[in-house]
Design a protein around this motif. Structure first.
Motif, PDB file in Angstrom:
ATOM      1  N   VAL A 411       0.802  -1.250   0.035  1.00  0.00           N
ATOM      2  CA  VAL A 411      -0.037  -0.036  -0.021  1.00  0.00           C
ATOM      3  C   VAL A 411       0.818   1.282   0.185  1.00  0.00           C
ATOM      4  CG1 VAL A 411      -1.542   1.451   1.353  1.00  0.00           C
ATOM      5  CG2 VAL A 411      -1.906  -1.068   1.139  1.00  0.00           C
ATOM      6  N   SER A 412       0.415   2.415  -0.851  1.00  0.00           N
ATOM      7  CA  SER A 412       1.144   3.758  -0.616  1.00  0.00           C
ATOM      8  C   SER A 412       0.316   4.688  -0.996  1.00  0.00           C
ATOM      9  CB  SER A 412       2.399   3.567  -1.786  1.00  0.00           C
ATOM     10  OG  SER A 412       1.564   3.614  -3.150  1.00  0.00           O
ATOM     11  N   GLY A 413       0.643   5.763  -0.804  1.00  0.00           N
ATOM     12  CA  GLY A 413      -0.249   7.061  -0.804  1.00  0.00           C
ATOM     13  C   GLY A 413      -1.545   7.072  -0.003  1.00  0.00           C
ATOM     14  N   HIS A 414      -1.353   6.294   1.190  1.00  0.00           N
ATOM     15  CA  HIS A 414      -2.512   6.398   2.351  1.00  0.00           C
ATOM     16  C   HIS A 414      -2.243   7.392   3.171  1.00  0.00           C
ATOM     17  CE1 HIS A 414       0.637   3.858   3.475  1.00  0.00           C
ATOM     18  NE2 HIS A 414       0.368   3.858   4.821  1.00  0.00           N
ATOM     19  N   GLU A 415      -1.219   8.269   3.189  1.00  0.00           N
ATOM     20  CA  GLU A 415      -1.100   9.311   4.302  1.00  0.00           C
ATOM     21  C   GLU A 415      -2.215  10.370   3.953  1.00  0.00           C
ATOM     22  OE1 GLU A 415       1.140   8.066   2.530  1.00  0.00           O
ATOM     23  OE2 GLU A 415       2.839   6.860   4.094  1.00  0.00           O
TER      24      GLU A 415
END
Length: 502
Positions: A411-415
């Motif tokens: 998963v990335s870009g979840h901040e």
């Protein structure tokens, strides 16, 4: 730097003055890259502040990328304006676009547009959608009724083509407080949204054949608007890393003849990372050196879940080459077709001429109601409620995937924002995975639909903001089951087309 904080004046909060002093010293080159900073204890003593205040200032500068801390070594300056970028770079030969390229780009764009036409609120996991149920319609209706009644004479009068002056004043005040942009109401122009803003900017600055650079991947409609204007669009790949990153300025420097570049530095669309401070400074230096304009689409900056977002790119632009674009359709409602543009100096004057001709497109009644909504603090309260709801939904979905499909994805870009990226590790292609999800009533967009030339490993975009918690629980379990169907975990490729490191 001053010897004492009293040297800086007493009208601004001490913490803000200390922060601004150190930040400006870094940007101005007084504190060079790699320089060891004084300890917070020493600087607090020197400036007659509490150590806690200086710790807060250092933490903020570290979170924004100006400083970095190394355990046992101290605090160092980590960003500076790179003088080496002022040197001319040889242009690399560019491959001529082919019919196959155009057909491929058109297919990808059509894929994205088809997905947008198929958008339905409540369908998991469609991206880029806010939850309409969070919009306080009754409260908004009261603002509309009250403010229109109080401003009936103004509505019947001659409207300012740039937009309602009092609303532009509220937007300028909001941007000063929350995005660190030093602007006034005369710098703000009202639009119907980001697409309208890009179109008008093209009318003002782009003529047929001019080169325009866009991020790759990017917001597809931005690319299409530039193409419709007659621009020669150059696709500049985006760094993809775990930490802050952004457009590859080393490749952008090959396009010294570009008239304009379009970027989403707060939350790259669709990858979701934040553009690093060093890349922001390199981008600004490139624009100034090449007499180019930067369009800053401040996409999703209001929804940051891991701390305060970096200040806007425009806040550190001293050359006046950045045009800042924002809208209210993601923060309030998709049907709230109100946006705005901020520009300064000669850029503002050029835009003003265009606005007088074609800029009027937002109803004055909506603008009057929105001005009241901002002025009374209702907008800030709504953002707090929305952020809290969205982070709960994100966390719920991530917990389900972690418990049921651990090790089968990244998963990335979840901040921040309203979606995250799901990198597939089960050997399936994007098309296979999206088709399988569709059979379960789940709508996913492949990352490739946003790309023009860059090739990534198989990845899908997962939106969660417009779903109720029970929908997330049910659809999240289905998504995890699809991930687990092929448990032969394939190693995630690190190369494809242009190199993209995860």
């Amino acid at each position: 730097m001053p010897a004492q904080l009293s040297d800086l004046g007493s009208t601004v909060a001490k913490q803000e003055v200390a922060y601004a002093t150190l930040r400006d010293a870094i940007l101005g080159g007084v504190l060079g890259v790699g320089l060891t900073m004084p300890s917070t204890r020493a600087l607090a003593l020197r400036w007659r502040l509490s150590r806690g205040t200086m710790e807060t200032v250092y933490d903020r500068l570290c979170s924004e990328g100006y400083l970095c801390r190394r355990r046992g070594a101290g605090t160092f300056v980590s960003a500076t304006i790179p003088d080496s970028y002022l040197m001319a770079r040889p242009m690399e030969p560019q491959r001529e676009a082919t019919v196959e390229d155009a057909r491929s780009e058109r297919t990808q764009s059509n894929s994205y547009k088809q997905a947008e036409r198929d958008v339905r609120v409540g369908t998991p996991f469609v991206a880029r959608l806010p939850d309409p149920d969070l919009f306080p319609l009754k409260d908004w209706s009261r603002h509309v009724a009250k403010t229109i009644a109080a401003n009936s004479a103004q509505i019947r009068g001659k409207a300012d083509p740039a937009g309602l002056p009092s609303l532009r004043m509220q937007i300028a005040d909001y941007l000063r407080k929350f995005r660190n942009i030093d602007c006034g109401p005369d710098d703000v122009f009202m639009t119907s949204g980001i697409r309208h803003a890009i179109d008008l900017i093209c009318r003002a600055f782009v003529t047929k054949g001019d080169k325009v650079c866009v991020e790759d991947p990017c917001y597809p409609f931005a690319y299409e608007i530039f193409a419709l204007s007659g621009a020669a669009v150059a696709h500049v790949p985006v760094h993809l890393a775990v930490h802050l990153d952004g457009i590859q300025t080393s490749i952008l420097r090959r396009h010294g003849d570009a008239k304009l570049v379009y970027v989403t530095p707060a939350h790259q669309s669709p990858l979701g990372m934040t553009m690093a401070v060093s890349h922001r400074l390199e981008l600004l230096e490139w624009a100034e050196s090449n007499d180019a304009i930067i369009i800053e689409d401040d996409y999703d900056s209001e929804f940051s879940y891991s701390g305060a977002p970096l200040p806007a790119l425009m806040s550190v632009d001293r050359s006046g080459r950045t045009i800042y674009c924002g809208s209210f359709n993601k923060t309030l409602s998709l049907d709230m077709r109100v946006g705005f543009v901020v520009a300064k100096g000669d850029v503002r004057r050029t835009l003003s001429d265009i606005w007088r001709l074609v800029g009027r497109s937002t109803g004055l009644a909506e603008q009057i109601a929105l001005e009241s909504y901002l002025r009374t603090g209702a907008f800030a309260r709504h953002l707090r409620v929305a952020r809290h709801a969205y982070v709960q939904r994100r966390d719920c979905l991530l917990r389900i995937l972690e418990s049921r499909a651990r090790g089968l994805y990244l998963v990335s870009g979840h901040e921040a924002g309203l979606h995250f990226l799901l990198w597939l590790r089960n050997g399936q292609s994007e098309a296979e995975f999206c088709a399988r999800a569709a059979s379960e009533g789940i709508a996913l967009q492949p990352l490739s639909a946003f790309c023009c030339q860059t090739v990534f490993p198989p990845t899908v975009v997962v939106g969660y903001a417009a779903l109720a918690m029970h929908q997330i629980e049910e659809a999240g379990a289905k998504l995890a089951a699809i991930l687990a169907e092929n448990s032969q975990c394939a190693a995630l490729p690190r190369d494809g087309g242009r190199r993209c490191d995860v």
